[in-house]
Enzyme design. Structure first.
Site, PDB file in Angstrom:
ATOM      1  CG  ASP A  96      20.262 -33.727  43.876  1.00 15.45           C
ATOM      2  OD1 ASP A  96      21.621 -33.254  44.211  1.00 15.45           O
ATOM      3  OD2 ASP A  96      19.949 -34.904  44.058  1.00 15.45           O
ATOM      4  CB  SER A  97      23.934 -36.786  45.054  1.00 16.92           C
ATOM      5  OG  SER A  97      22.397 -36.225  45.908  1.00 16.92           O
ATOM      6  CE1 TYR A 138      28.026 -38.669  44.906  1.00 11.97           C
ATOM      7  CE2 TYR A 138      27.544 -35.794  44.600  1.00 11.97           C
ATOM      8  CZ  TYR A 138      27.597 -36.862  43.782  1.00 11.97           C
ATOM      9  OH  TYR A 138      27.723 -37.482  42.715  1.00 11.97           O
ATOM     10  N   GLY A 139      25.716 -36.933  51.413  1.00  7.24           N
ATOM     11  CA  GLY A 139      26.208 -36.115  52.512  1.00  7.24           C
ATOM     12  C   GLY A 139      26.853 -36.782  53.550  1.00  7.24           C
ATOM     13  CB  CYS A 155      23.505 -31.674  45.385  1.00  9.04           C
ATOM     14  SG  CYS A 155      24.312 -32.970  47.388  1.00  9.04           S
ATOM     15  CG  ASN A 156      22.085 -27.629  50.126  1.00  4.39           C
ATOM     16  OD1 ASN A 156      22.425 -26.258  50.186  1.00  4.39           O
ATOM     17  ND2 ASN A 156      20.645 -27.824  49.828  1.00  4.39           N
ATOM     18  CB  THR A 157      26.456 -32.556  49.578  1.00  4.15           C
ATOM     19  OG1 THR A 157      25.597 -32.762  50.860  1.00  4.15           O
ATOM     20  CG2 THR A 157      27.576 -32.865  50.648  1.00  4.15           C
ATOM     21  CD  GLU A 186      16.495 -41.321  48.592  1.00  2.00           C
ATOM     22  OE1 GLU A 186      16.663 -42.437  48.300  1.00  2.00           O
ATOM     23  OE2 GLU A 186      17.048 -40.598  47.712  1.00  2.00           O
ATOM     24  CB  CYS A 196      20.021 -31.320  52.999  1.00  2.00           C
ATOM     25  SG  CYS A 196      19.368 -32.822  51.681  1.00  2.00           S
ATOM     26  CB  THR A 197      17.843 -30.598  47.257  1.00  2.00           C
ATOM     27  OG1 THR A 197      19.248 -31.659  47.234  1.00  2.00           O
ATOM     28  CG2 THR A 197      19.144 -29.157  46.325  1.00  2.00           C
ATOM     29  CG  HIS A 198      16.849 -35.827  49.734  1.00  7.99           C
ATOM     30  ND1 HIS A 198      18.288 -35.683  48.920  1.00  7.99           N
ATOM     31  CD2 HIS A 198      16.389 -36.627  48.932  1.00  7.99           C
ATOM     32  CE1 HIS A 198      18.579 -36.824  48.756  1.00  7.99           C
ATOM     33  NE2 HIS A 198      17.396 -37.336  48.528  1.00  7.99           N
TER      34      HIS A 198
END
Lengths: 277, 277
Positions: free
Chosen positions: B14-15, B46-47, B77-79, B157, B192-194
């Site tokens: 992941d980023s 990365y987004g 990571c989706n991006t 975050e 998005c994994t966030h």
């Protein structure tokens, strides 16, 4: 010094677009100077990264600016100024290099009457404590507090610089500073170049009696003095302005316009690779 | 296949920290498997970066995982899934590699009754249109809309996953989707994994009738099937869990704990340099 050196551009370096608020102040103060702005958009933001990593990124960026030919460097990023200025000055002892922390600290000390100064900055800048040290050096009895206002960066980049989300976010970050009126600061330092677009919101939350200072204007004055002292001021002539980024020319031009206060053509923004340096 | 291959870890990339929400689902689904998690924290997020840059970063990360020895790769990571999966599959044709976009699209299609699906994602994922394509491929009459919810990353975050700022931010992003009740989506994809830590806030704003799907659980099921199909499932034994990041081990451990749902010891997080690959 030959005129060819005097007419070289001044290199301005930032993690991305926030430094454009500094560039705007530099252009107002020094209208005859040319500027080359380098934004490390492929690796932004710097504010949540460690000092060692930010120092490495800054050394790569300044190496690129030096390779292209600049007569001076402005590190237009608080995080990079805090993390990398000593290493940059050591690596390039002959080159005039200034950061934004010392001018910001000077502005805060000039503005305070109570000696209570609060710094709003990124995690990295707060953790490093560079503002505290720079202020205490000038005003030993100062009481310096600091707040890592991480979300301000995303709000400014998203363009949400007014409205309820911005107001509530500012309220959440600032509340602890003003909880005890007797200990409240009389100066707030915008210790991140992303924060000036949020100044109106911050003022609305903090109240009119608090002075808000940022380092852009005092950095421009400091650069002006430095150029005169080293006999490096440009001759009157056509001032040039050029941009390079490490990623996303289109986004840089679009989002950057509101930070710089003028239109940036995406086609005029060059792409560079710093990781190869 | 020898047991030594079966007992290799699965590389999860992941980023930064968001992919830990996927890792949590993988561990629940596959308790006997070992995982090696790599977060590119020195270059996150990365987004907001271009596809070409994200593809280059992902190739460097997977090269590192392959060098260490893994039996499969999850691009958590989706991006990065949207930008880099074709290049990764081309570079490593023998290695089982799955992203999160296809499983997320499958979950959305399974959940919708009206065919109106909305994607909440980063700027990069929205711009690339990978979710739209993956959904339309499965459900040609679907009406797919998307919202770049950039601030959600910073909110997650910062740990501001409830409260007024999170509610208002979600309200601002979601309002256009629900302005016309007849055209409103019945499924929201957390692209998005966030975003999973913000699921409660998103549900409160969107209403109980909207289903919220994320790709973590369906990605875990897809990996389970893939391991069985390739005869790669681990023998029962001690499952290992290891972490590496490109910057900020301490911050990764501290912020990551809430994404993974368990304590991460900073001393157990290794530092790696990907830019040298």
């Amino acid at each position: 010094l030959s005129n060819s050196v005097r007419n070289l551009p001044i290199g301005v370096f930032d993690s991305g677009i926030g430094g454009l608020t500094v560039l705007a102040a530099l252009r107002r103060q020094l209208p005859h100077e040319s500027f080359f702005y380098l934004g490390d958009t492929a690796r932004l933001p710097y504010g949540t990264k460690t000092s060692a990593t930010v120092e490495r990124y800054a050394l790569q960026a300044v190496a690129e600016l030096v390779r292209r030919g600049v007569k001076a460097i402005v590190v237009a990023c608080n995080t990079a100024s805090a993390a990398a200025l000593p290493a940059l000055l050591k690596q390039y002892p002959e080159l005039p290099i200034i950061g934004v922390i010392e001018p910001g600290a000077a502005a805060a000390v000039a503005a305070t009457r109570t000696g209570r100064i609060a710094i709003l900055a990124t995690e990295g800048t707060v953790r490093g404590g560079a503002y505290q040290r720079a202020i205490i050096q000038r005003l030993p009895h100062a009481k310096v507090s600091s707040v890592a206002a991480t979300l301000f960066v995303a709000l400014a980049e998203e363009g949400w610089i007014s409205g309820e989300v911005a107001m509530l976010t500012a309220g959440t970050y600032l509340a602890p500073l003003f909880a005890d009126a007797a200990a409240a600061p009389d100066v707030l330092v915008l210790g991140c170049t992303h924060f000036p677009p949020l100044a109106d919101v911050i003022r609305a939350v903090a109240g009119e009696r608090v002075q808000i200072v940022d380092s852009a204007q005092t950095t421009a004055l400091a650069l002006h003095e430095l150029l005169n002292a080293r006999d490096l001021a440009a001759n009157a002539g056509a001032a040039r302005l050029a941009f390079a980024v490490t990623d996303g020319e289109e986004r840089f031009a679009r989002v950057g316009a509101s930070f710089l206060g003028m239109v940036i053509e995406a086609s005029a923004v060059e792409r560079v690779d710093l990781s190869a340096r």
